[in-house]
Design a protein around this motif. Structure first.
Motif, short mmCIF file in Angstrom:
data_model
loop_
_atom_site.label_atom_id
_atom_site.label_comp_id
_atom_site.label_asym_id
_atom_site.label_seq_id
_atom_site.Cartn_x
_atom_site.Cartn_y
_atom_site.Cartn_z
N THR A 45 0.80 -1.22 0.00
CA THR A 45 0.00 0.00 0.00
C THR A 45 0.84 1.27 0.00
O THR A 45 0.32 2.35 -0.27
CB THR A 45 -0.98 0.04 1.20
OG1 THR A 45 -0.22 -0.07 2.40
CG2 THR A 45 -2.00 -1.08 1.09
N SER A 46 2.12 1.17 0.28
CA SER A 46 2.98 2.35 0.25
C SER A 46 3.81 2.41 -1.04
O SER A 46 4.67 3.28 -1.18
CB SER A 46 3.92 2.35 1.45
OG SER A 46 4.79 1.24 1.38
N VAL A 47 3.53 1.51 -1.98
CA VAL A 47 4.36 1.39 -3.18
C VAL A 47 3.69 2.05 -4.38
O VAL A 47 2.52 1.84 -4.65
CB VAL A 47 4.64 -0.09 -3.50
CG1 VAL A 47 5.35 -0.25 -4.82
CG2 VAL A 47 5.45 -0.71 -2.38
N GLN A 75 -0.26 2.94 -4.58
CA GLN A 75 -0.65 2.26 -3.34
C GLN A 75 -0.93 0.79 -3.58
O GLN A 75 -1.86 0.21 -3.03
CB GLN A 75 -1.86 2.97 -2.71
CG GLN A 75 -1.54 4.38 -2.29
CD GLN A 75 -2.72 5.07 -1.66
OE1 GLN A 75 -3.87 4.77 -1.95
NE2 GLN A 75 -2.43 6.03 -0.81
N GLY A 76 -0.10 0.17 -4.42
CA GLY A 76 -0.18 -1.26 -4.67
C GLY A 76 -1.26 -1.70 -5.63
O GLY A 76 -1.44 -2.88 -5.86
N LYS A 77 -1.98 -0.74 -6.24
CA LYS A 77 -3.06 -1.09 -7.17
C LYS A 77 -2.75 -0.56 -8.56
O LYS A 77 -2.26 0.57 -8.70
CB LYS A 77 -4.38 -0.53 -6.69
CG LYS A 77 -4.80 -1.15 -5.39
CD LYS A 77 -6.17 -0.71 -4.99
CE LYS A 77 -6.40 -1.39 -3.65
NZ LYS A 77 -7.53 -1.36 -3.03
N LEU A 132 2.43 -6.90 -9.90
CA LEU A 132 3.26 -6.76 -8.71
C LEU A 132 3.54 -8.12 -8.13
O LEU A 132 2.65 -8.97 -8.05
CB LEU A 132 2.54 -5.92 -7.64
CG LEU A 132 2.47 -4.42 -7.84
CD1 LEU A 132 1.83 -3.77 -6.62
CD2 LEU A 132 3.82 -3.82 -8.10
N GLY A 133 4.77 -8.32 -7.70
CA GLY A 133 5.13 -9.55 -7.01
C GLY A 133 4.70 -9.47 -5.56
O GLY A 133 4.30 -8.42 -5.06
#
Length: 77
Positions: free
Chosen positions: A29-31, A49-51, A64-65
């Motif tokens: 979520t912080s990516v 945010q990971g999406k 995303l891995g």
């Protein structure tokens, strides 16, 4: 860009590429992953945010891995 490192990867067209994230948190979520097109002076958000931000067909090869790394299937130039 906090803690971001410049990484250079060289691959042949058609190969799969994994760009590491080194995320210290337990989820993504912080990516945020961005793609900069220097010649066109535009930045495209790929994941926020990971999406996945943009679901256009040309981004179907991105995922995303589990460690939040960016996976690109069948890379092109």
């Amino acid at each position: 860009t906090i803690g971001a490192e410049v990484t250079h990867k060289f691959h042949t067209t058609g190969e799969n590429v994994r760009l590491p994230c080194n995320n210290a948190l337990s989820d993504c979520t912080s990516v945020t992953w961005n793609y900069d097109r220097l010649m066109h002076l535009e930045t495209v958000e790929l994941f926020v945010q990971g999406k996945k931000k943009n679901n256009r067909e040309k981004y179907d090869r991105l995922s995303l891995g589990s460690d939040c790394s960016l996976n690109i299937n069948k890379v092109t130039s």
